[in-house]
Structures are given as structure tokens and as C-alpha cells.
Design a protein around this motif. Structure first.
Motif, PDB file in Angstrom:
ATOM      1  N   ILE A 135      40.393  13.331  20.585  1.00 16.12           N
ATOM      2  CA  ILE A 135      39.837  13.371  21.931  1.00 16.12           C
ATOM      3  C   ILE A 135      38.353  13.055  21.858  1.00 16.12           C
ATOM      4  CG2 ILE A 135      39.408  15.869  21.785  1.00 16.12           C
ATOM      5  CD1 ILE A 135      39.916  16.080  24.770  1.00 16.12           C
ATOM      6  N   ALA A 136      37.845  12.339  22.853  1.00 16.58           N
ATOM      7  CA  ALA A 136      36.419  12.056  22.926  1.00 16.58           C
ATOM      8  C   ALA A 136      35.681  13.286  23.450  1.00 16.58           C
ATOM      9  CB  ALA A 136      36.158  10.858  23.841  1.00 16.58           C
ATOM     10  N   ALA A 147      42.797  18.943  24.633  1.00 16.45           N
ATOM     11  CA  ALA A 147      43.628  17.955  23.953  1.00 16.45           C
ATOM     12  C   ALA A 147      45.101  18.319  24.054  1.00 16.45           C
ATOM     13  CB  ALA A 147      43.213  17.849  22.488  1.00 16.45           C
ATOM     14  N   GLY A 148      45.392  19.619  24.013  1.00 14.56           N
ATOM     15  CA  GLY A 148      46.776  20.065  24.146  1.00 14.56           C
ATOM     16  C   GLY A 148      47.363  19.754  25.510  1.00 14.56           C
ATOM     17  N   ARG A 149      46.502  19.523  26.485  1.00 13.76           N
ATOM     18  CA  ARG A 149      46.943  19.164  27.836  1.00 13.76           C
ATOM     19  C   ARG A 149      46.739  17.676  28.096  1.00 13.76           C
ATOM     20  NH1 ARG A 149      43.594  23.760  30.887  1.00 13.76           N
ATOM     21  NH2 ARG A 149      44.334  22.709  32.776  1.00 13.76           N
ATOM     22  N   GLN A 150      46.632  16.920  27.003  1.00 14.50           N
ATOM     23  CA  GLN A 150      46.579  15.448  27.004  1.00 14.50           C
ATOM     24  C   GLN A 150      45.307  14.855  27.625  1.00 14.50           C
ATOM     25  OE1 GLN A 150      49.885  16.913  28.127  1.00 14.50           O
ATOM     26  NE2 GLN A 150      49.981  16.990  25.888  1.00 14.50           N
ATOM     27  N   ALA A 151      44.225  15.607  27.647  1.00 13.99           N
ATOM     28  CA  ALA A 151      42.961  15.013  28.089  1.00 13.99           C
ATOM     29  C   ALA A 151      42.474  14.016  27.045  1.00 13.99           C
ATOM     30  CB  ALA A 151      41.915  16.104  28.306  1.00 13.99           C
ATOM     31  N   GLU A 152      41.813  12.953  27.514  1.00 10.21           N
ATOM     32  CA  GLU A 152      41.294  11.933  26.604  1.00 10.21           C
ATOM     33  C   GLU A 152      39.806  12.084  26.350  1.00 10.21           C
ATOM     34  OE1 GLU A 152      42.767   7.882  26.981  1.00 10.21           O
ATOM     35  OE2 GLU A 152      44.171   8.566  28.520  1.00 10.21           O
ATOM     36  N   ILE A 153      39.122  12.871  27.195  1.00 15.28           N
ATOM     37  CA  ILE A 153      37.688  13.079  27.025  1.00 15.28           C
ATOM     38  C   ILE A 153      37.336  14.434  27.631  1.00 15.28           C
ATOM     39  CG2 ILE A 153      37.111  11.852  29.180  1.00 15.28           C
ATOM     40  CD1 ILE A 153      34.577  10.810  27.714  1.00 15.28           C
ATOM     41  N   ILE A 154      36.370  15.126  27.036  1.00 10.75           N
ATOM     42  CA  ILE A 154      35.920  16.417  27.532  1.00 10.75           C
ATOM     43  C   ILE A 154      34.396  16.446  27.533  1.00 10.75           C
ATOM     44  CG2 ILE A 154      36.105  17.459  25.218  1.00 10.75           C
ATOM     45  CD1 ILE A 154      36.734  20.134  26.591  1.00 10.75           C
ATOM     46  N   CYS A 155      33.824  17.062  28.564  1.00  8.94           N
ATOM     47  CA  CYS A 155      32.375  17.153  28.705  1.00  8.94           C
ATOM     48  C   CYS A 155      31.945  18.620  28.691  1.00  8.94           C
ATOM     49  CB  CYS A 155      31.924  16.492  30.001  1.00  8.94           C
ATOM     50  SG  CYS A 155      30.137  16.518  30.276  1.00  8.94           S
ATOM     51  N   PHE A 156      30.855  18.908  27.960  1.00 14.01           N
ATOM     52  CA  PHE A 156      30.283  20.251  27.871  1.00 14.01           C
ATOM     53  C   PHE A 156      28.940  20.305  28.607  1.00 14.01           C
ATOM     54  CE2 PHE A 156      33.503  20.421  24.696  1.00 14.01           C
ATOM     55  CZ  PHE A 156      33.861  21.768  24.604  1.00 14.01           C
ATOM     56  N   LYS A 173      43.483  11.392  31.936  1.00 19.37           N
ATOM     57  CA  LYS A 173      43.162  12.807  32.109  1.00 19.37           C
ATOM     58  C   LYS A 173      41.803  13.096  31.483  1.00 19.37           C
ATOM     59  CE  LYS A 173      47.853  14.685  32.353  1.00 19.37           C
ATOM     60  NZ  LYS A 173      48.820  15.661  31.785  1.00 19.37           N
ATOM     61  N   ILE A 174      40.931  13.714  32.278  1.00 14.99           N
ATOM     62  CA  ILE A 174      39.627  14.100  31.756  1.00 14.99           C
ATOM     63  C   ILE A 174      39.473  15.609  31.890  1.00 14.99           C
ATOM     64  CG2 ILE A 174      38.658  11.857  32.366  1.00 14.99           C
ATOM     65  CD1 ILE A 174      37.135  13.176  34.609  1.00 14.99           C
ATOM     66  N   ALA A 175      38.669  16.183  31.007  1.00 12.85           N
ATOM     67  CA  ALA A 175      38.480  17.626  30.958  1.00 12.85           C
ATOM     68  C   ALA A 175      37.004  17.965  31.135  1.00 12.85           C
ATOM     69  CB  ALA A 175      38.997  18.188  29.638  1.00 12.85           C
ATOM     70  N   VAL A 176      36.754  19.062  31.826  1.00 10.35           N
ATOM     71  CA  VAL A 176      35.391  19.557  32.015  1.00 10.35           C
ATOM     72  C   VAL A 176      35.364  21.015  31.582  1.00 10.35           C
ATOM     73  CG1 VAL A 176      33.497  19.886  33.633  1.00 10.35           C
ATOM     74  CG2 VAL A 176      35.074  17.967  33.955  1.00 10.35           C
ATOM     75  N   ALA A 177      34.452  21.335  30.670  1.00  5.79           N
ATOM     76  CA  ALA A 177      34.402  22.663  30.066  1.00  5.79           C
ATOM     77  C   ALA A 177      33.390  23.568  30.758  1.00  5.79           C
ATOM     78  CB  ALA A 177      34.051  22.548  28.590  1.00  5.79           C
ATOM     79  N   VAL A 191      41.638  20.377  33.288  1.00  7.35           N
ATOM     80  CA  VAL A 191      42.049  19.013  32.981  1.00  7.35           C
ATOM     81  C   VAL A 191      42.639  18.407  34.241  1.00  7.35           C
ATOM     82  CG1 VAL A 191      43.585  17.561  31.606  1.00  7.35           C
ATOM     83  CG2 VAL A 191      42.492  19.562  30.559  1.00  7.35           C
ATOM     84  N   THR A 192      42.188  17.219  34.591  1.00  5.27           N
ATOM     85  CA  THR A 192      42.641  16.563  35.820  1.00  5.27           C
ATOM     86  C   THR A 192      42.968  15.106  35.545  1.00  5.27           C
ATOM     87  OG1 THR A 192      41.188  18.008  37.115  1.00  5.27           O
ATOM     88  CG2 THR A 192      42.063  16.066  38.224  1.00  5.27           C
ATOM     89  N   ASP A 193      44.068  14.655  36.112  1.00 10.56           N
ATOM     90  CA  ASP A 193      44.497  13.265  35.993  1.00 10.56           C
ATOM     91  C   ASP A 193      43.857  12.464  37.121  1.00 10.56           C
ATOM     92  OD1 ASP A 193      45.789  10.978  35.225  1.00 10.56           O
ATOM     93  OD2 ASP A 193      47.816  11.792  35.400  1.00 10.56           O
ATOM     94  N   ILE A 194      43.139  11.402  36.783  1.00 10.99           N
ATOM     95  CA  ILE A 194      42.484  10.578  37.803  1.00 10.99           C
ATOM     96  C   ILE A 194      42.971   9.135  37.715  1.00 10.99           C
ATOM     97  CG2 ILE A 194      40.436  12.049  37.873  1.00 10.99           C
ATOM     98  CD1 ILE A 194      38.977   9.898  36.222  1.00 10.99           C
ATOM     99  N   ASP A 195      42.932   8.460  38.851  1.00  7.29           N
ATOM    100  CA  ASP A 195      43.286   7.042  38.933  1.00  7.29           C
ATOM    101  C   ASP A 195      41.986   6.247  38.929  1.00  7.29           C
ATOM    102  OD1 ASP A 195      44.140   4.492  39.474  1.00  7.29           O
ATOM    103  OD2 ASP A 195      45.207   4.990  41.329  1.00  7.29           O
TER     104      ASP A 195
END
Length: 263
Positions: free
Chosen positions: A77-78, A29-38, A2-6, A240-244
Motif C-alpha cells: 500500500i502507498a 490494506a486489509g480493507r483493500q485501500a491502495e493509499i493511506i494518508c497520515f 479505495k483510499i484511506a485516511v488515518a 476506507v472509501t471507494d471513489i470513482d
């Protein structure tokens, strides 16, 4: 993964940027993302003609980066944290990469500045590849990702499964509020975001500010060019989106034959 984009607002100050950094990172992080980008130069903020951020300094940037490391470690989280970076008498437009334990792994400096930025920053001179939790990724910053697809192709050919794209495109003063992602009536930015993913067979994650009149949304595009998720136009938040990662084969990037294009 799961990755997050802010999609934060343009910060009123460095303290305000840190408030939004903490708030959106905690939510991701509460939605289990492992990395977030600003977005681009989130600290102190991107200097638009209509908006002047708090003046940065080496001391302020060191403090902000240390706070970013604490936030990453507290939330496991990264974080991709774009900032000003001072080195000697030069200032660079960079995206710092902070690991989930708070360690700063390095940064990608913007190597292709917009012509309007020549008096603001010095250009970087090298491309970087990063890896966190099995995710290999590159970073291309705003103009270079929109106008210089080579910056994305380099990362894809080097093994990146995702390229993150902090940028700033929009205004709080004038413009239009888009109603549809990728609309023919909107500026070309979202089409370029789609193409960077499609032409390299990778995921492309683009982070923009939540201005009143955004010219693009924070977006995540799959290797087949489909927009998997995007932010709400004009509203601060994070998705937050889960990707393969197996879908990011880099097929088209790997088929590129650079020897046929000597300059």
C-alpha cells in the motif's frame, strides 16, 4: 480506487508513531485501500503549545522513513507519511510519498508556513505532483490548504484527481467535541475542506489527529462538495472509501484564468 485516511493520536514517541503507522496501515490494506494518508508531521508529532513531541534528528528521521518504507512494502500500500525533513542546516515540514513497493517517490514540503511556525521550519519552495496506480494527486499541508487555496488549485490544474491534506487542529486539554460534520457552530476548518473540493471539482482527503477536542475530523469530500466519509471525533482509527476517479474532472480549476489576476 479505495483510499484511506488515518486519525491516529498524537504520538508519545517516535516508536509510538511507528506503532500507529503499522497498525492503521495494516488495517487499511486489509480493507483493500491502495493509499493511506497520515496527519501533519506525524513523525515525530506536531509541536502544539500543550504537547512537545520527541526531539527529531536526521538519524531518527532516516530510520523512521526506512521503517515506513518497510510497512508500505509489507502491506503493498502507498503511504503519505508527514515528517520532519533535514537538509543542511534547515528543517522542513514535509509529507513523504512511499510507493506500495516501499520506494520513496519524493515529498511535498510545506511552502506556506503558519506565522507561528516560522521558528520551527523553513518553507518549501516548490509544488509537486505524484502518481501511483493511475491516481494523480497533490499534497497541501495544514495551514496552506486552509488559508492558501492556490496550493490546491495548482495541483488540480496540473491534473490531480485527489489532493491530500495532512493537518493538525485540536487539543487534548480544552475545547469542544463536535457532534456534526460541518456544523455552523464548529470552527471553519471542515467548511474549508469542503470548499477545496468543490471549487476545484476534485476529491479532497484531509487527515487530522484524534485529539480529545478535535477542531475537524479526518474527512474525504467529493468533487460536488459532499462529505463521503469522516473519522469519529476523538477516536483513533482509519476509514476506507471507494471513489470513482472519473468524477474528479477538475472542471472549475481548469476554467480559472490566471492572466486576469496579475499581482
Amino acid at each position: 480506487m479505495k483510499i484511506a485516511v488515518a486519525s491516529p493520536p498524537l504520538p508519545k514517541s517516535i516508536a509510538d508513531a511507528l506503532f500507529w503507522l503499522k497498525k492503521l496501515t495494516k488495517e487499511a490494506a486489509g480493507r483493500q485501500a491502495e493509499i493511506i494518508c497520515f496527519p501533519e508531521t506525524f513523525i515525530p508529532g506536531y509541536p502544539l503549545e500543550e504537547y512537545q513531541p520527541e526531539l527529531s534528528s536526521p538519524e531518527k528521521m532516516r530510520y523512521a522513513l526506512a521503517e515506513g518504507s518497510k510497512i508500505a512494502a509489507e502491506n503493498r500500500i502507498a503511504i503519505i507519511l508527514p515528517m520532519d525533513h533535514f537538509a543542511g542546516d534547515k528543517i522542513f515540514n514535509v509529507a513523504n510519498v512511499i510507493a506500495p513497493d516501499g520506494e520513496v517517490l519524493g515529498y511535498q514540503a510545506k511552502t506556506q508556513l503558519d506565522p507561528s511556525e516560522d521558528e520551527l521550519w523553513s518553507p518549501g519552495t516548490a509544488r509537486q505532483l505524484f502518481e501511483i496506480n493511475g491516481l494523480k494527486f497533490g499534497i497541501t499541508i495544514c495551514h496552506e490548504g486552509f488559508r492558501y487555496p492556490e496550493s490546491v488549485r495548482w495541483a488540480a490544474r496540473s491534473g490531480a484527481q485527489v489532493v491530500f491534506h495532512p493537518h493538525c487542529a485540536g487539543s487534548n486539554i480544552s475545547g469542544n467535541l463536535p457532534a456534526q460534520w460541518g456544523s455552523p457552530d464548529s470552527p471553519y476548518y471542515e467548511k474549508a475542506i469542503m470548499m477545496r473540493a468543490l471549487e476545484n471539482t476534485i476529491f479532497f482527503a484531509s487527515a487530522n489527529y484524534a485529539t480529545k477536542f478535535p477542531e475537524s475530523a479526518s474527512s474525504l469530500v467529493a468533487p460536488d462538495g459532499k462529505c463521503l466519509a469522516h473519522g469519529v471525533y476523538g477516536e483513533p482509527g482509519v476509514f476506507v472509501t471507494d471513489i470513482d476517479l472519473n468524477e474528479a474532472t477538475g472542471l472549475l480549476a481548469k476554467r480559472f484564468k490566471p492572466e486576469h489576476y496579475a499581482y
